[in-house]
Design a protein around this motif. Structure first.
Motif, mmCIF file in Angstrom:
data_model
loop_
_atom_site.group_PDB
_atom_site.id
_atom_site.type_symbol
_atom_site.label_atom_id
_atom_site.label_comp_id
_atom_site.label_asym_id
_atom_site.label_seq_id
_atom_site.Cartn_x
_atom_site.Cartn_y
_atom_site.Cartn_z
ATOM 1 N N VAL A 17 0.865 -1.180 0.000
ATOM 2 C CA VAL A 17 0.000 0.000 0.000
ATOM 3 C C VAL A 17 0.903 1.231 0.000
ATOM 4 N N ARG A 18 0.638 2.137 -0.933
ATOM 5 C CA ARG A 18 1.295 3.439 -0.924
ATOM 6 C C ARG A 18 0.243 4.425 -0.427
ATOM 7 N N GLU A 20 -1.406 7.914 0.366
ATOM 8 C CA GLU A 20 -1.401 9.350 0.013
ATOM 9 C C GLU A 20 -2.652 9.961 0.609
ATOM 10 N N TYR A 23 -6.092 8.126 0.990
ATOM 11 C CA TYR A 23 -6.154 7.071 -0.026
ATOM 12 C C TYR A 23 -4.956 6.118 0.065
ATOM 13 N N GLY A 24 -5.174 4.899 -0.404
ATOM 14 C CA GLY A 24 -4.076 3.931 -0.504
ATOM 15 C C GLY A 24 -4.064 3.319 -1.893
ATOM 16 N N TYR A 25 -2.865 3.286 -2.508
ATOM 17 C CA TYR A 25 -2.702 2.596 -3.791
ATOM 18 C C TYR A 25 -2.198 1.185 -3.496
ATOM 19 N N GLU A 79 -10.762 3.826 -7.649
ATOM 20 C CA GLU A 79 -10.212 3.784 -8.991
ATOM 21 C C GLU A 79 -9.557 2.423 -9.209
ATOM 22 N N ASN A 81 -6.788 0.439 -11.961
ATOM 23 C CA ASN A 81 -5.799 0.767 -12.988
ATOM 24 C C ASN A 81 -6.200 0.104 -14.299
ATOM 25 N N TRP A 99 0.245 0.373 -9.843
ATOM 26 C CA TRP A 99 -0.649 -0.086 -8.782
ATOM 27 C C TRP A 99 -1.880 -0.724 -9.413
ATOM 28 N N LYS A 102 -6.992 1.800 -6.269
ATOM 29 C CA LYS A 102 -6.856 2.905 -5.320
ATOM 30 C C LYS A 102 -8.080 2.835 -4.418
ATOM 31 N N GLN A 104 -10.185 4.273 -0.783
ATOM 32 C CA GLN A 104 -10.322 5.236 0.310
ATOM 33 C C GLN A 104 -10.260 4.421 1.589
#
Lengths: 127, 368
Positions: A17-18, A20, A23-25, A79, A81, A99, A102, A104
């Protein structure tokens, strides 16, 4: 050799998980794409689907086998990809840039249960 | 504990991904399945298939015995001819599918699947009573290489120095070679399991190791694992025992009736097949092509358009030679007609598909 990226949180089943903001990708690690070999299909959820930490949310398929994707954190998909629909091999080219979904984040405290890059490296070396 | 073939150390040295298959620890891939697959379709690949089992049947009743246990007809076969067929239980279920090589008068060489070796040998021995034959189980003696692809003939002739140009499709001969156990007799046949031209070569472990080394060192032949062996055979519609054939799957269900000679006086399982042909079978093996890229895998359910379960996927891939997701599946006969719309359950979703011929890529055999 597999690449490892700092600043991400990793699960034992090799998803990352990235984070931001809220949110997490979510994607799979470079170690995972190496182990899978040529990715030929990515089965992804749809926008607005809920994913739950520890539960399957899709699959990555190589020529030989399907591997479940396990959500490292819970949340709502905002979202997917879509590039992976036509070019699943992007995961082999760069698993960290590409990724898969995405979300929430619904419970950011779940991130604490995941590994940092050093712990994840050690986890991969054990395998 | 899995057995190792005589080439095990070489596979490990080449960095192969090793995995259990049919009681052996076998190379699945050396680099990746896709690359190895295309090398066989376009150039030449070599497979270690030493896990396959071999049985030699000789003696006054050898022909009569083989005809008794085998669905194809070896009566008065020319020496060197090879037959594909099955051994069946009395109820028509399949013991194994195999190749039978006619090596000489009342002299047959049978090649069986690795996973079935002990079962087959026990079953074959049970059928010997009343036949004057010599039955030799030779799996531990033979190594086997499959050299496959459009360049296979040139590679076998030039790299291994084995004359094979004259060999016709599905025929074999023996050759005396200086290699191996200080000279020995090997068997070479124009056969394979990839849909390409190619050869299978049976010799001692020493010969097999020497031949493998020459092939790899030549650089003209890519080492290929069982991963692409499966994608190659699947694309051209060749069955794999355990997927498309089994104790519950007869050759009639699998669409292999042409290899069952019902005009022979007798063979084990004949009555059951005659009945299945006359009355029809409840399930048939079909091909299914999906519109989507999702991949149907062994064991996934096949559904009618209304959502009723009508069968199961036996093998499925995203086909490497034609960019499509396809599978073979055993489904209720009423849905088996070409063009019938069905669905395949893949994880949580269902995907529409259509029944097609179970051959997704044309074979490129060299027949003359």
């Amino acid at each position: 050799m597999a690449k490892f990226e700092e600043g991400l949180r990793y699960s034992e089943s090799h998803e990352y998980v990235r984070v931001e903001g809220e949110y997490g990708y979510i994607g799979i690690s470079d170690y995972a794409q190496h182990a899978l070999g040529n990715v030929v299909y990515v089965d992804m959820p749809e926008v607005d689907d809920e994913v739950t930490a520890g539960e399957e949310f899709g699959a990555v398929e190589s020529v030989k086998a399907a591997s479940d994707l396990i959500a490292p954190v819970s949340g709502t998909v905002v979202e997917v990809n879509e590039a992976l629909e036509d070019e699943p091999e992007l995961l082999n080219q760069d698993a960290f840039t590409n990724w898969i979904i995405k979300v929430q984040l619904s419970d950011p405290a779940e991130l604490d249960a995941l590994m940092d890059v050093e712990a994840y490296k050690a986890h991969c070396e054990e395998n | 504990m899995e057995k190792k073939t005589c080439l095990y150390d070489r596979h490990v040295a080449l960095g192969a991904l090793m995995s259990p298959f049919g009681g052996f620890i076998m190379p699945i891939q050396y680099t990746n399945i896709t690359e190895e697959h295309h090398s066989v379709r376009q150039h030449c690949g070599v497979f270690d298939v030493s896990h396959m089992g071999e049985v030699r049947v000789t003696g006054p009743d050898a022909e009569r015995y083989v005809n008794h246990i085998f669905t194809n007809d070896v009566t008065a076969a020319p020496t060197g001819q090879i037959y594909y067929g099955m051994m069946l239980y009395a109820d028509g279920g399949t013991v194994d599918d195999l190749l039978v090589y006619k090596m000489g008068e009342n002299d047959f060489f049978l090649v069986i699947n690795a996973a079935n070796i002990s079962k087959d040998v026990a079953w074959m021995q049970q059928q010997i009573q009343g036949f004057d034959i010599r039955f030799e189980h030779q799996s531990d003696y033979y190594g086997q290489l499959a050299v496959q692809g459009p360049e296979a003939e040139a590679v076998v002739e030039e790299v291994l120095g084995l004359p094979c140009k004259e060999l016709k499709f599905y025929t074999a001969k023996t050759l005396d070679v200086a290699e191996g156990n200080e000279g020995e007799t090997i068997i070479i046949s124009r056969t394979g399991y990839t849909g390409e031209d190619g050869f299978e070569i049976y010799g001692s472990h020493a010969f097999t190791q020497q031949a493998w080394d020459k092939l790899i060192e030549s650089g003209r032949c890519k080492p290929c694992g069982l991963g692409c062996r499966d994608t190659l055979r699947f694309e051209v519609g060749l069955p794999l025992y355990g997927d498309e054939l089994g104790p519950e799957i007869s050759p009639v269900m699998a669409g292999l009736s042409m290899f069952c000679k019902l005009d022979k006086p007798e063979f084990i399982g004949k009555e059951a097949l005659v009945e299945q042909k006359a009355e029809g079978v409840p399930q048939k093996l079909v091909g299914i092509e999906l519109a989507d890229k999702a991949i149907p895998r062994h064991g996934y359910s096949v559904l009618s358009p209304e959502g009723e379960v009508i069968g199961e996927v036996t093998t499925g891939y995203h086909c490497l030679s034609v960019d499509k997701s396809v599978c073979m599946a055993l489904i209720k006969t009423e849905y088996a007609k070409l063009g019938t719309e069905v669905q395949v359950q893949i994880r949580k979703k269902t995907f529409p598909g259509v029944v097609v011929k179970k051959k997704f890529y044309d074979k490129h055999y060299k027949k003359n």
